[in-house]
Write a protein that holds these residues in place. Structure first.
Motif, PDB file in Angstrom:
ATOM      1  N   ILE A  36      -7.203  -0.481   4.567  1.00 31.13           N
ATOM      2  CA  ILE A  36      -5.691  -0.671   3.592  1.00 31.13           C
ATOM      3  C   ILE A  36      -6.123   0.283   2.289  1.00 31.13           C
ATOM      4  N   LYS A  37      -6.315   0.168   1.609  1.00 31.43           N
ATOM      5  CA  LYS A  37      -6.989   1.693   0.416  1.00 31.43           C
ATOM      6  C   LYS A  37      -7.125   2.652   1.271  1.00 31.43           C
ATOM      7  N   ALA A  38      -7.600   3.288   1.863  1.00 34.88           N
ATOM      8  CA  ALA A  38      -7.316   4.383   3.041  1.00 34.88           C
ATOM      9  C   ALA A  38      -5.938   5.069   2.996  1.00 34.88           C
ATOM     10  N   ASP A  39      -5.269   3.763   2.852  1.00 40.90           N
ATOM     11  CA  ASP A  39      -3.571   4.338   4.130  1.00 40.90           C
ATOM     12  C   ASP A  39      -3.919   4.192   5.974  1.00 40.90           C
ATOM     13  N   GLU A  40      -5.020   3.562   6.219  1.00 38.63           N
ATOM     14  CA  GLU A  40      -5.633   3.222   7.438  1.00 38.63           C
ATOM     15  C   GLU A  40      -5.308   2.403   8.230  1.00 38.63           C
ATOM     16  N   LEU A  41      -4.256   1.595   7.776  1.00 40.84           N
ATOM     17  CA  LEU A  41      -3.598   0.850   8.486  1.00 40.84           C
ATOM     18  C   LEU A  41      -2.915   0.693   9.805  1.00 40.84           C
ATOM     19  N   GLU A  42      -1.924   1.519   9.913  1.00 39.42           N
ATOM     20  CA  GLU A  42      -1.368   1.550  11.197  1.00 39.42           C
ATOM     21  C   GLU A  42      -2.310   2.395  11.825  1.00 39.42           C
ATOM     22  N   HIS A  43      -2.778   3.574  11.568  1.00 44.36           N
ATOM     23  CA  HIS A  43      -3.602   3.402  12.415  1.00 44.36           C
ATOM     24  C   HIS A  43      -4.722   2.903  13.013  1.00 44.36           C
TER      25      HIS A  43
END
Length: 125
Positions: A36-43
């Motif tokens: 989540i912190k890396a904004d990678e959830l959708e990926h």
């Protein structure tokens, strides 16, 4: 009326609802903090959809080793046996809420198998 899982969109619906439950569970959400912190959830969710699409719809989209990132995560954020049971509860509940049929049975059976193998590997690491 519920139907069986038939398309990638069905799997996407399931995975998004399933991860919504995981992320709202105080016992599990810490495992996803880095994603989540890396904004990678959708990926990440797209990769998980690929994984389940391969299993349920016999595609060839997932080319990774599913165990490797979980073993790496386990070193910093240990998985306890109860975490697998909670994961399976959310998995099965999300499936049962949305679908019924042969692919649901296959998904539940495979999820139990995956959780069992991960438990064994993580206990020995």
């Amino acid at each position: 009326m519920k139907h069986d899982i038939q398309t990638r969109d069905d799997i996407k619906l399931f995975i998004h609802q399933f991860y919504g439950a995981l992320l709202n569970d105080e016992r599990l959400k810490h495992f996803f903090e880095d994603i989540i912190k890396a904004d990678e959830l959708e990926h990440h969710l797209d990769i998980i959809v690929d994984f389940w699409e391969d299993i349920l719809l016999k595609t060839s989209k997932y080319g990774n080793n599913a165990m490797k990132p979980h073993l790496a995560l386990h070193k910093n954020k240990p998985f306890l046996l109860k975490h697998f049971d909670i994961w399976l509860e959310h998995f099965n509940r999300t499936l049962d809420t949305n679908f019924e049929g042969e692919h649901v049975v296959i998904a539940k059976t495979r999820a139990l198998s995956i959780a069992t193998v991960m438990k064994i590997k993580m206990q020995s690491s």
